[in-house]
Motif scaffolding. Structure first.
Motif, short mmCIF file in Angstrom:
data_model
loop_
_atom_site.label_atom_id
_atom_site.label_comp_id
_atom_site.label_asym_id
_atom_site.label_seq_id
_atom_site.Cartn_x
_atom_site.Cartn_y
_atom_site.Cartn_z
N ASN A 54 0.80 -1.23 0.00
CA ASN A 54 0.00 0.00 0.00
C ASN A 54 0.84 1.29 0.00
OD1 ASN A 54 -2.26 -1.70 0.18
ND2 ASN A 54 -2.21 -1.63 2.43
N ARG A 55 2.07 1.22 -0.52
CA ARG A 55 2.90 2.43 -0.53
C ARG A 55 2.70 3.24 -1.80
NH1 ARG A 55 9.02 0.94 -0.18
NH2 ARG A 55 9.32 3.16 -0.61
N CYS A 56 1.98 2.69 -2.81
CA CYS A 56 1.85 3.37 -4.10
C CYS A 56 0.40 3.40 -4.56
CB CYS A 56 2.67 2.64 -5.17
SG CYS A 56 4.34 2.23 -4.70
N ARG A 57 0.13 4.31 -5.49
CA ARG A 57 -1.11 4.34 -6.27
C ARG A 57 -0.77 4.74 -7.70
NH1 ARG A 57 -6.26 4.26 -3.62
NH2 ARG A 57 -5.98 3.99 -1.36
N TYR A 58 -1.49 4.11 -8.67
CA TYR A 58 -1.13 4.32 -10.07
C TYR A 58 -2.37 4.13 -10.94
CZ TYR A 58 1.59 3.82 -14.42
OH TYR A 58 2.12 3.99 -15.68
N ILE A 59 -2.54 5.05 -11.91
CA ILE A 59 -3.69 4.96 -12.81
C ILE A 59 -3.30 5.57 -14.15
CG2 ILE A 59 -4.69 7.19 -12.11
CD1 ILE A 59 -7.46 5.84 -12.28
N TYR A 60 -3.88 5.04 -15.24
CA TYR A 60 -3.58 5.55 -16.57
C TYR A 60 -4.77 5.34 -17.49
CZ TYR A 60 -2.35 0.61 -17.13
OH TYR A 60 -2.39 -0.76 -17.12
N SER A 61 -4.83 6.15 -18.57
CA SER A 61 -5.96 6.08 -19.49
C SER A 61 -5.63 6.85 -20.77
CB SER A 61 -7.23 6.65 -18.85
OG SER A 61 -8.27 6.73 -19.79
N ASP A 62 -6.31 6.47 -21.86
CA ASP A 62 -6.23 7.25 -23.10
C ASP A 62 -7.36 8.26 -23.20
OD1 ASP A 62 -3.93 6.22 -24.25
OD2 ASP A 62 -4.98 4.53 -25.15
N ASN A 63 -8.37 8.10 -22.35
CA ASN A 63 -9.58 8.91 -22.49
C ASN A 63 -9.80 9.88 -21.34
OD1 ASN A 63 -10.32 7.40 -24.87
ND2 ASN A 63 -10.96 5.74 -23.48
N VAL A 64 -9.34 9.53 -20.14
CA VAL A 64 -9.61 10.34 -18.96
C VAL A 64 -8.42 11.25 -18.67
CG1 VAL A 64 -10.16 10.34 -16.50
CG2 VAL A 64 -11.07 8.54 -18.01
N VAL A 65 -8.68 12.53 -18.49
CA VAL A 65 -7.67 13.48 -18.06
C VAL A 65 -7.79 13.63 -16.55
CG1 VAL A 65 -6.80 15.83 -18.24
CG2 VAL A 65 -7.71 14.68 -20.27
N TYR A 66 -6.72 13.29 -15.82
CA TYR A 66 -6.79 13.28 -14.36
C TYR A 66 -6.46 14.63 -13.78
CZ TYR A 66 -6.51 8.31 -15.39
OH TYR A 66 -6.75 7.06 -15.90
N ASP A 67 -6.97 14.87 -12.56
CA ASP A 67 -6.69 16.09 -11.82
C ASP A 67 -5.82 15.71 -10.62
OD1 ASP A 67 -6.57 18.45 -10.48
OD2 ASP A 67 -8.72 18.63 -10.09
N PRO A 68 -4.53 16.06 -10.63
CA PRO A 68 -3.66 15.69 -9.50
C PRO A 68 -4.14 16.25 -8.16
CG PRO A 68 -2.36 16.42 -11.38
CD PRO A 68 -3.78 16.75 -11.70
N ALA A 69 -4.94 17.31 -8.21
CA ALA A 69 -5.46 17.87 -6.97
C ALA A 69 -6.63 17.07 -6.41
CB ALA A 69 -5.88 19.33 -7.19
N ALA A 70 -7.27 16.26 -7.27
CA ALA A 70 -8.40 15.43 -6.83
C ALA A 70 -8.36 14.10 -7.60
CB ALA A 70 -9.72 16.16 -7.06
N PRO A 71 -7.38 13.25 -7.33
CA PRO A 71 -7.23 12.01 -8.09
C PRO A 71 -8.40 11.05 -7.84
CG PRO A 71 -5.24 12.54 -6.84
CD PRO A 71 -6.33 13.41 -6.33
#
Length: 615
Positions: free
Chosen positions: A395-412
């Protein structure tokens, strides 16, 4: 009959490729041998029965090419069939469009095997496929045997040194000739063929291998290559006189490199170059950063990219947290400090990605370090692009990726935590958290001793006592070994001296007097009394006492156990003796700075002590 010769020394070979894409720096091992076998239908001839003639990186360019490889070890072929084993260790990226020119022959003269998930062992290969297809190949040879040939095989050492801080680099040297060698020089070379450091090589017999340690402190920061080189008068085969390059990232004065992770796995994190958007976050713990505090000025990731990824936009944040893990969710970028917002280029092949921050981040070393990396791009790379990683601590990491979704680092968005994170090197300008070692040295009749040499960690810090026998040394926080040495006194060492911030450590010494060489003073016991001064430059005096008459030998060895100088080898009467060592080897050549061993052998007695040459 195919070779056109029955015996001779093979010095190089060439193969012929037709690749769809460039494959630079392909890790390659080549073995050669001789056999009476006519086919390989029943399996491989293991590498244990062959000779490793090349171990390095080979460029396999796209298109049709002749790829010539100069052997690091010339191979003396004897009458019989020649065996060649070609080994490509585990490589993440692979495509079937990479081919070599071949031809079919009569009989199953080849054996072939490949694996996807684990490395193959050439020393103990499993059965693969017997083939009647061989690569087109050209061997270059000479019919004369090689008498004088030294090869510089490899160079190893830290890839992240700091300006002004000495580091040891090891150059492996092999004598491929039939003659022993004892008059050659081993060098570290840099950009523009500049000589950076050199030492005289130790004696090496025919077909022997030695590892030669050369200390070197860089004086220029930046990213550049060094390599090892051998100079031997009369060398008959100069193609193997230098090693492959070792790429360095030399840190400025005061900047330390701290690497976290072993990199024994591969994954598409912290940046997924095959997707338009990716967001990654992980924790690094104080014990992993070896409790260093200071300004983090940049970082390095370790890559294996099948295709280059250019102009990748990255945003990086750092911060501190008391959270033990990320099981409760992301730490948003609004709670962190942005340290980088720019473009990064990732080269194809095995390599590194070095990122210098726009602004350093001050890390106190008290809490866990947080790193967040965000990629948002309208372009993707189509190669199989991986980073060296490892799996540690749940549980030391979190990771997400996509071609369609633009992520907001302020509200992941929510994603399950994981334990895999990239092998990471942080460049840290350590804070000046210094303290002090101090004390008093006394000698005969408990009187204070002046001019006593105080050495910390084999000469890393040195000073001398004043007329009152007092000394003090400013040192960074840490644990040290402290030695006191003086003329006509036995040296004394105290280990595990712990120095804490604002808590100086007191170390007092009461030295035992060494009898002089006055013949009227009786010898109590045979003893190697040590040397003074220590550390020394350029001379030091070694004192010893002999109780029983007999043959005495006094030798100087380097830290690798190689003989440097025989100072004494003769009969002795009972008495006290002194011998001056002038930092030269048996051939009169100056020796390099470093740690050396004094070994004394006498009737019923043998002892080794340590001394430090500082030039």
């Amino acid at each position: 009959d195919e070779l056109g010769f029955t015996s001779g020394t093979i010095t190089s070979l060439a193969v012929y490729n037709n690749f769809a894409t460039d494959r630079p720096d392909g890790t390659t091992k080549i073995y050669l041998g001789s056999t009476g076998e006519q086919e390989l239908s029943t399996g491989f001839i293991p590498a244990t029965e062959l000779t490793l003639v090349y171990d390095g990186n080979v460029d396999y360019p796209s298109g049709e090419n002749t790829i010539t490889i100069h052997l690091q070890t010339p191979y003396e072929h004897v009458p019989g069939n020649l065996v060649m084993m070609w080994y490509r260790p585990l490589d993440i990226d692979y495509t079937s469009n990479e081919k070599f020119k071949c031809q079919r022959v009569n009989g199953l003269r080849a054996h072939y095997m490949f694996g996807w998930g684990s490395e193959l062992d050439p020393m103990n290969p499993e059965n693969g496929m017997a083939l009647d297809t061989l690569p087109m190949i050209t061997f270059s040879y000479t019919e004369e045997s090689v008498e004088n040939d030294l090869g510089a095989m490899t160079i190893s050492g830290t890839e992240l040194p700091t300006v002004g801080v000495p580091s040891n680099y090891t150059i492996k040297v092999r004598n491929h000739g039939s003659e022993a060698q004892d008059d050659y020089t081993v060098k570290i070379m840099g950009p523009g063929e500049a000589e950076l450091a050199s030492v005289a090589g130790p004696p090496i017999g025919s077909m022997e291998t030695v590892e030669i340690v050369i200390p070197w402190a860089p004086n220029t920061p930046g990213n550049y290559d060094i390599y090892g080189k051998i100079e031997l008068d009369g060398d008959e085969f100069d193609a193997n006189n230098r090693t492959a390059n070792l790429n360095l990232w030399v840190n400025p004065v005061g900047v330390h490199a701290v690497t976290i992770g072993a990199g024994n796995e591969y994954a598409v994190l912290p940046v997924h170059t095959n997707r338009m958007n990716s967001l990654f976050q992980t924790l690094y713990y104080p014990d992993e950063i070896v409790d260093i505090s200071g300004d983090i000025a940049g970082l390095r990731f370790y890559t294996d990219f099948g295709a280059s990824a250019d102009n990748v936009p990255l945003s990086i944040w750092l911060g501190s947290t008391t959270n033990a893990n990320l099981s409760s969710g992301w730490i948003p970028s609004t709670q962190l400090t942005q340290v980088f917002d720019g473009i990064v280029n990732f080269e194809s092949g095995y390599g590194t990605a070095n990122i210098t921050f726009d602004r350093p981040y001050t890390y106190t070393g008290e809490d866990n370090l947080v790193m967040m990396i965000y990629k948002a791009s309208g372009e993707i790379s189509y190669g199989m692009n991986y980073f060296k990683c490892q799996t540690l601590n749940e549980n030391r990491c979190r990771y997400i990726y996509s071609d369609n979704v633009v992520y907001d680092p302020a509200a992941p968005p929510y994603v399950s935590p994981s334990a895999q994170f990239p092998m990471t090197t942080f460049m840290i300008e350590a804070a000046e958290m210094s303290s002090q070692i101090f004390g008093t040295v006394t000698g005969k009749n408990n009187l204070p001793l002046a001019d006593v040499t105080i050495s910390v960690d084999d000469g890393l810090y040195t000073t001398t006592t004043n007329v009152r026998g007092d000394y003090s040394l400013n040192v960074p926080v840490g644990t040290y070994t402290v030695t006191a040495s003086a003329d006509e006194y036995h040296s004394q060492t105290v280990v595990d001296v712990a120095v804490y911030f604002n808590q100086p450590a007191m170390v007092n010494f009461a030295l035992t007097h060494t009898p002089t060489d006055d013949p009227h003073i009786p010898v109590v016991a045979t003893a190697l009394n040590g040397n003074y001064p220590n550390p020394f430059n350029p001379e030091t005096t070694i004192t010893y006492s002999i109780r029983e008459p007999g043959r005495v030998r006094l030798d100087i060895y380097n830290i690798k156990g190689q003989l440097v100088r025989t100072l004494v080898d003769e009969e002795h009467a009972a008495g006290h003796y002194k011998k001056v060592y002038n930092a030269r080897d048996n051939r009169g050549r100056p020796t390099a700075s470093g740690v050396y061993l004094i070994r004394m052998s006498a009737p019923g007695y043998q002892k080794t002590s340590k001394m430090i040459l500082m030039q």
